[in-house]
Write an enzyme that holds these catalytic residues in place. Structure first.
Site, PDB file in Angstrom:
ATOM      1  N   HIS A 137       0.850  -1.198   0.000  1.00  0.00           N
ATOM      2  CA  HIS A 137       0.000   0.000   0.000  1.00  0.00           C
ATOM      3  C   HIS A 137       0.879   1.238   0.000  1.00  0.00           C
ATOM      4  CE1 HIS A 137       0.828  -0.444   4.298  1.00  0.00           C
ATOM      5  NE2 HIS A 137       0.288   0.724   4.563  1.00  0.00           N
ATOM      6  N   HIS A 153       1.437   3.938   1.890  1.00  0.00           N
ATOM      7  CA  HIS A 153       1.986   4.721   3.009  1.00  0.00           C
ATOM      8  C   HIS A 153       3.503   4.839   2.915  1.00  0.00           C
ATOM      9  CE1 HIS A 153      -1.781   4.113   5.736  1.00  0.00           C
ATOM     10  NE2 HIS A 153      -1.907   5.147   4.922  1.00  0.00           N
ATOM     11  N   ASP A 180       5.886   4.738   4.998  1.00  0.00           N
ATOM     12  CA  ASP A 180       6.753   3.772   5.677  1.00  0.00           C
ATOM     13  C   ASP A 180       6.741   2.411   4.965  1.00  0.00           C
ATOM     14  OD1 ASP A 180       4.053   3.528   6.670  1.00  0.00           O
ATOM     15  OD2 ASP A 180       4.812   2.173   8.227  1.00  0.00           O
ATOM     16  N   HIS A 181       6.167   2.370   3.752  1.00  0.00           N
ATOM     17  CA  HIS A 181       6.182   1.158   2.925  1.00  0.00           C
ATOM     18  C   HIS A 181       6.755   1.411   1.530  1.00  0.00           C
ATOM     19  CE1 HIS A 181       3.688  -1.168   5.837  1.00  0.00           C
ATOM     20  NE2 HIS A 181       3.502   0.065   6.248  1.00  0.00           N
ATOM     21  N   HIS A 236      -7.308  -1.015   5.922  1.00  0.00           N
ATOM     22  CA  HIS A 236      -6.282  -0.066   6.414  1.00  0.00           C
ATOM     23  C   HIS A 236      -6.192   1.089   5.426  1.00  0.00           C
ATOM     24  CE1 HIS A 236      -2.571   1.373   8.225  1.00  0.00           C
ATOM     25  NE2 HIS A 236      -1.932   1.233   7.078  1.00  0.00           N
ATOM     26  N   ASP A 280       0.158  -3.787   6.371  1.00  0.00           N
ATOM     27  CA  ASP A 280      -0.481  -3.319   7.606  1.00  0.00           C
ATOM     28  C   ASP A 280      -1.925  -3.810   7.704  1.00  0.00           C
ATOM     29  OD1 ASP A 280       1.851  -1.944   8.115  1.00  0.00           O
ATOM     30  OD2 ASP A 280       1.004   0.051   7.754  1.00  0.00           O
ATOM     31  N   HIS A 320       5.358  -4.507  10.731  1.00  0.00           N
ATOM     32  CA  HIS A 320       5.765  -3.794  11.952  1.00  0.00           C
ATOM     33  C   HIS A 320       5.988  -4.759  13.118  1.00  0.00           C
ATOM     34  CE1 HIS A 320       4.921   0.394  10.647  1.00  0.00           C
ATOM     35  NE2 HIS A 320       4.014  -0.170   9.867  1.00  0.00           N
TER      36      HIS A 320
HETATM   37 FE    FE Z   1       3.013   0.814   8.150  1.00  0.00          FE
HETATM   38 ZN    ZN Z   2       0.181   1.701   6.561  1.00  0.00          ZN
END
Ligand code: FE
Ligand code: ZN
Length: 256
Positions: free
Chosen positions: A54, A56, A58-59, A113, A136, A174
């Site tokens: 996805h 985001h 942090d990905h 999410h 996530d 995570h």
């Molecule tokens: Fe994340």
């Molecule tokens: Zn995420």
């Protein structure tokens, strides 16, 4: 195919898939480029694919730099994420298949999410473990927050993941397991499997060891976000409706 777990940012994991026969690699959700570039240099491997779950940051935060270093790399993501994933070239939907080395992953559409979230499921080779890269959506002991989806969508998405075999390694993005299980005990405290798992995870984390991957069979027995029809969870949520149970437990976790 070997899965190499790399630490990134404060609590993210990046997964490098390495095929030693052809000395090529793919990466799942590169939060940042550096740890990936270091490992690739060490392996002297060529990066051929980025599998994003996805959009985001942090990905996908490492996408741009990895593409600069490896211009031939193919960038995969969900069809609904068009325009949100840097460098995305392949737009995937439920049931699509993606190849890496001698393995083929099935794409599972798992909105909740985010509205575009996908997961990659590699069925087992012969009798071994399958591998699920679920970003996530499903966490070890928990699930992702509902930023762009409804409880109904998330229950549907988690149902798809729950239907996979028990012997599936869950490579979530995570290291949240300990905190997740602390919450789980507040809503499913009589669950003996959960108590045992909490003690094990606490010991792991006190030694700073990773708890990822977990096993889907363990998740089915201990993760409150896969257990919406259990009487214990329904009573904690004061509901007999599965989706409402899920939604209320998710709400409690948001405030935990
Ligand atoms: Fe994340
Ligand atoms: Zn995420």
């Amino acid at each position: 195919m070997q899965v190499i777990r790399l630490e990134a940012l404060s609590d993210n994991y990046i997964f490098l898939l390495h095929d030693s026969k052809h000395n090529i690699a793919a990466v799942v959700d590169p939060a940042e480029a550096e740890p990936v570039l270091e490992k690739l240099a060490e392996l002297k491997a060529d990066l051929v694919a980025i599998f994003n779950t996805h959009h985001h940051n942090d990905h996908v935060g490492g996408n741009k730099q990895l593409i600069e270093q490896f211009p031939q790399v193919r960038v995969y993501g969900g069809a609904e994420d068009r325009g949100r994933i840097p460098g995305q070239q392949v737009f995937l939907q439920q049931g699509d298949r993606v190849e890496f080395a001698d393995r083929i992953a099935e794409v599972v559409f798992v909105p909740g999410h985010t509205r575009a979230h996908i997961a990659y499921y590699f069925p087992p080779e012969q009798a071994g473990f399958g591998d699920l890269f679920c970003g996530d959506t499903l966490f070890s002991g928990g699930c992702g927050r509902l930023f762009e989806g409804t409880p109904t969508q998330m229950v549907d998405s988690l149902s798809k993941l729950r239907s996979l075999p028990d012997d599936t390694r869950v490579w979530c993005a995570h290291e949240y397991t300990l905190k997740n299980l602390q919450f789980a005990l507040t809503v499913d405290g009589d669950n003996a499997d959960l108590k045992k798992r909490y003690d094990e995870v606490k010991a792991y984390r006190s030694r700073k060891e990773a708890t990822i991957p977990s096993l889907l069979g363990v998740e089915k027995r201990t993760n409150p976000f896969l257990r919406w029809e259990q009487p214990s969870l329904q009573s904690a949520a004061k509901s007999s409706d599965p989706v409402q149970t899920f939604a209320r437990i998710r709400g409690m976790k948001d405030r935990f």
